[in-house]
Design a protein around this motif. Structure first.
Motif, PDB file in Angstrom:
ATOM      1  N   TYR A 269       0.837  -1.204   0.000  1.00 28.84           N
ATOM      2  CA  TYR A 269       0.000   0.000   0.000  1.00 28.84           C
ATOM      3  C   TYR A 269       0.872   1.254   0.000  1.00 28.84           C
ATOM      4  O   TYR A 269       0.543   2.240  -0.643  1.00 28.84           O
ATOM      5  N   TYR A 270       1.987   1.170   0.709  1.00 28.15           N
ATOM      6  CA  TYR A 270       2.882   2.325   0.791  1.00 28.15           C
ATOM      7  C   TYR A 270       3.448   2.658  -0.591  1.00 28.15           C
ATOM      8  O   TYR A 270       3.425   3.798  -1.031  1.00 28.15           O
TER       9      TYR A 270
ATOM     10  N   ASN B 271       0.949   4.049  -3.109  1.00 23.00           N
ATOM     11  CA  ASN B 271       0.574   5.446  -2.879  1.00 23.00           C
ATOM     12  C   ASN B 271       1.715   6.426  -3.127  1.00 23.00           C
ATOM     13  O   ASN B 271       1.476   7.598  -3.375  1.00 23.00           O
ATOM     14  N   SER B 272       2.960   5.928  -3.021  1.00 22.74           N
ATOM     15  CA  SER B 272       4.083   6.829  -3.284  1.00 22.74           C
ATOM     16  C   SER B 272       4.473   6.701  -4.750  1.00 22.74           C
ATOM     17  O   SER B 272       4.047   5.785  -5.437  1.00 22.74           O
TER      18      SER B 272
ATOM     19  N   TYR C  93      -2.365   1.698   9.456  1.00 26.96           N
ATOM     20  CA  TYR C  93      -1.888   2.369   8.238  1.00 26.96           C
ATOM     21  C   TYR C  93      -2.572   1.767   6.994  1.00 26.96           C
ATOM     22  O   TYR C  93      -3.016   2.502   6.102  1.00 26.96           O
ATOM     23  N   ILE C  94      -2.657   0.427   6.952  1.00 26.13           N
ATOM     24  CA  ILE C  94      -3.300  -0.237   5.804  1.00 26.13           C
ATOM     25  C   ILE C  94      -4.768   0.192   5.733  1.00 26.13           C
ATOM     26  O   ILE C  94      -5.288   0.506   4.657  1.00 26.13           O
TER      27      ILE C  94
ATOM     28  N   LYS D   1      -6.153   2.912   6.815  1.00 26.68           N
ATOM     29  CA  LYS D   1      -6.229   4.305   6.345  1.00 26.68           C
ATOM     30  C   LYS D   1      -6.061   4.360   4.818  1.00 26.68           C
ATOM     31  O   LYS D   1      -6.786   5.077   4.135  1.00 26.68           O
ATOM     32  N   SER D   2      -5.106   3.574   4.303  1.00 24.42           N
ATOM     33  CA  SER D   2      -4.860   3.581   2.852  1.00 24.42           C
ATOM     34  C   SER D   2      -6.070   3.039   2.090  1.00 24.42           C
ATOM     35  O   SER D   2      -6.436   3.571   1.046  1.00 24.42           O
ATOM     36  N   THR D   3      -6.674   1.970   2.613  1.00 19.03           N
ATOM     37  CA  THR D   3      -7.811   1.377   1.904  1.00 19.03           C
ATOM     38  C   THR D   3      -9.029   2.302   1.975  1.00 19.03           C
ATOM     39  O   THR D   3      -9.788   2.401   1.023  1.00 19.03           O
TER      40      THR D   3
ATOM     41  N   ALA E 263      -8.853   5.526   2.102  1.00 18.46           N
ATOM     42  CA  ALA E 263      -8.570   6.622   1.162  1.00 18.46           C
ATOM     43  C   ALA E 263      -8.947   6.209  -0.260  1.00 18.46           C
ATOM     44  O   ALA E 263      -9.534   6.994  -1.009  1.00 18.46           O
ATOM     45  N   SER E 264      -8.621   4.951  -0.628  1.00 19.27           N
ATOM     46  CA  SER E 264      -8.974   4.454  -1.970  1.00 19.27           C
ATOM     47  C   SER E 264     -10.487   4.393  -2.123  1.00 19.27           C
ATOM     48  O   SER E 264     -11.035   4.700  -3.184  1.00 19.27           O
TER      49      SER E 264
END
Lengths: 248, 90
Positions: free
Chosen positions: A99-100, A103-104, A167-168, A170-172, A174-175
Motif C-alpha cells: 500500500y505504501y 501510494n508513493s 496504516y493499511i 487508512k490507505s484502503t 482513502a482508496s
C-alpha cells in the motif's frame, strides 16, 4: 502465557488449534494465490508484498499451532512462539509496504532527495526491519528463552501490528473515498477485523481471558474469509461479465 | 489537458480492446481506427504492434490487424487484474 491456546481446556485445545489453523492457513494461502497470479501477470513490484505477506501470515499461524503441540518442550515452545511473532509482524509490514509503494511515486519523480524525504524513505525500511530485528535482538541479548520477556515482547509486537494495520486501513479507506464505491468497503472491514484480532490478543495478554482469545480467533477467521470472498467474487464476477460480453 | 502516463500493460490492453472493438464491425481492424481509439502517435503504435505480434497477441494481414486467442486471454487477465487491484483498495 505465550500461546493463547493454552487458555482453552487441554482436552479441546489441540483439536481447536488444528481447526482454527487449518481454516486460517487455507484462507491466507488462497488470498496469497490470487495476488501472486496478479503479480506474475503484471510484474508490478508493489504487488509482491501482498502474496508474500499473506504467505508469511499463513506460516505464522502454522507456527502458532506448532508451539501449542510442543508446549511441554522448554525449547521448542518459546522458539515456535518467537518465530510466529516475527513472521506475523513481518507479514503485516509486507502487506503495508504494498500500500505504501502504491501510494508513493516510488522515487520515480526524478527530483533529488531532500533531508525531510529521508524519513519517508526510511519508514518502509524500518517497518520491515523492526519485526525481524527486535525479536532477534531480544533473543541475542538473552540466548535462553525468557518466557516473561517473550510475553512482554509479544505485547509490543502486537502494538506494532495494530499500528501497521491502522496504516493499511487508512490507505484502503482513502482508496474507497477516491473511488466512491461502497463495495470497496469490504477490504477495510477485513483489515479492521485483523486489527481487532490483535486488540483481542492484547486483552487476553492482560487478563488471560478465554473470551478475548475466542473473539480474536473469530475476528481473524472472519477477516480472512471476507478478504478471500472479495478476491473470489471479483475474479469470478469479472469472468462472468466477460463471458456475457462474448455471448452478446 | 495533459494525459497521465500509461503503463505498457495498459497500452497493450487499450490497443487490444480497440482492435477487438473494430473487429466486431469488420473481420480485421484498421490501424488508423486503433490509433484513434488509443490516442497514440502512429510510430509508437506501430512499435507496440511489432512487440505484440512477436508475443502472439495480434497478427497482421496486409496492413490490417486482428486479435489472436492469446490477445483475448490478455484482455480477460488484465480485466481481472484491475478488478482485483481496485477491490483490494490499492
Amino acid at each position: 502465557m505465550l500461546n493463547p491456546f493454552v487458555l482453552v481446556s487441554p482436552a479441546v485445545a489441540p483439536a481447536l488449534a488444528v481447526a482454527i489453523t487449518a481454516v486460517s492457513v487455507s484462507l491466507s494461502l488462497m488470498i496469497s494465490r490470487y495476488f501472486f497470479k496478479s503479480y506474475r501477470f503484471s510484474g508490478f513490484g508493489y504487488l509482491l508484498g501482498l502474496p508474500v505477506g499473506f504467505t508469511f501470515l499463513g506460516a505464522s499461524f502454522m507456527f502458532e499451532a506448532a508451539s501449542l503441540m510442543y508446549r511441554s518442550d522448554p525449547l521448542l515452545y518459546p522458539a515456535f512462539f518467537w518465530i510466529q511473532m516475527s513472521l506475523q509482524s513481518e507479514a503485516f509490514a509486507l502487506i503495508a509496504l504494498s500500500y505504501y509503494y502504491k501510494n508513493s511515486d516510488g522515487g520515480q519523480s526524478g527530483r533529488s532527495v531532500r533531508p525531510r524525504d529521508a524519513l519517508v524513505i526510511m519508514l518502509p525500511l524500518a517497518m520491515v526491519a523492526i519485526p525481524f530485528l527486535v525479536p532477534t535482538f531480544s533473543l541475542a541479548a538473552e540466548p535462553y528463552f525468557n518466557y516473561s520477556g517473550l510475553a512482554d515482547l509479544s505485547f509490543y509486537m502486537r502494538l506494532f501490528n495494530m499500528a501497521v494495520i491502522g496504516y493499511i486501513f487508512k490507505s484502503t479507506i482513502a482508496s474507497l473515498a477516491k473511488a466512491a464505491n461502497i463495495k470497496l468497503l469490504y477490504v477495510p472491514a477485513a483489515f479492521a477485523l485483523l486489527g481487532l484480532e490483535q486488540y483481542s490478543l492484547m486483552l487476553a495478554y492482560f487478563d488471560n481471558s478465554i473470551g478475548a482469545f475466542i473473539g480474536s480467533a473469530a475476528a481473524r477467521m472472519a477477516g480472512l474469509a471476507l478478504f478471500a470472498y472479495i478476491m473470489h467474487s471479483v475474479t469470478s464476477k469479472r469472468r462472468m461479465e466477460i463471458e456475457a460480453r462474448k455471448a452478446a | 489537458m495533459r494525459q497521465e502516463k500509461r503503463h505498457k500493460l495498459q497500452l497493450f490492453y487499450e490497443i487490444l480492446c480497440a482492435i477487438e472493438e473494430d473487429t466486431m464491425h469488420n473481420e480485421v481492424a484498421k490501424p488508423t481506427h486503433v490509433q484513434h481509439f488509443t490516442r497514440l502517435s502512429y510510430d509508437k503504435m506501430m512499435n507496440h504492434f511489432d512487440e505484440m505480434e512477436k508475443k502472439g497477441k495480434i497478427h497482421r494481414v496486409s496492413g490490417l490487424v486482428a486479435i489472436t486467442a492469446k490477445g483475448k486471454m490478455f484482455i480477460e487477465q488484465y480485466d481481472q487484474l484491475i478488478s482485483l487491484i481496485e477491490s483490494a483498495g490499492l
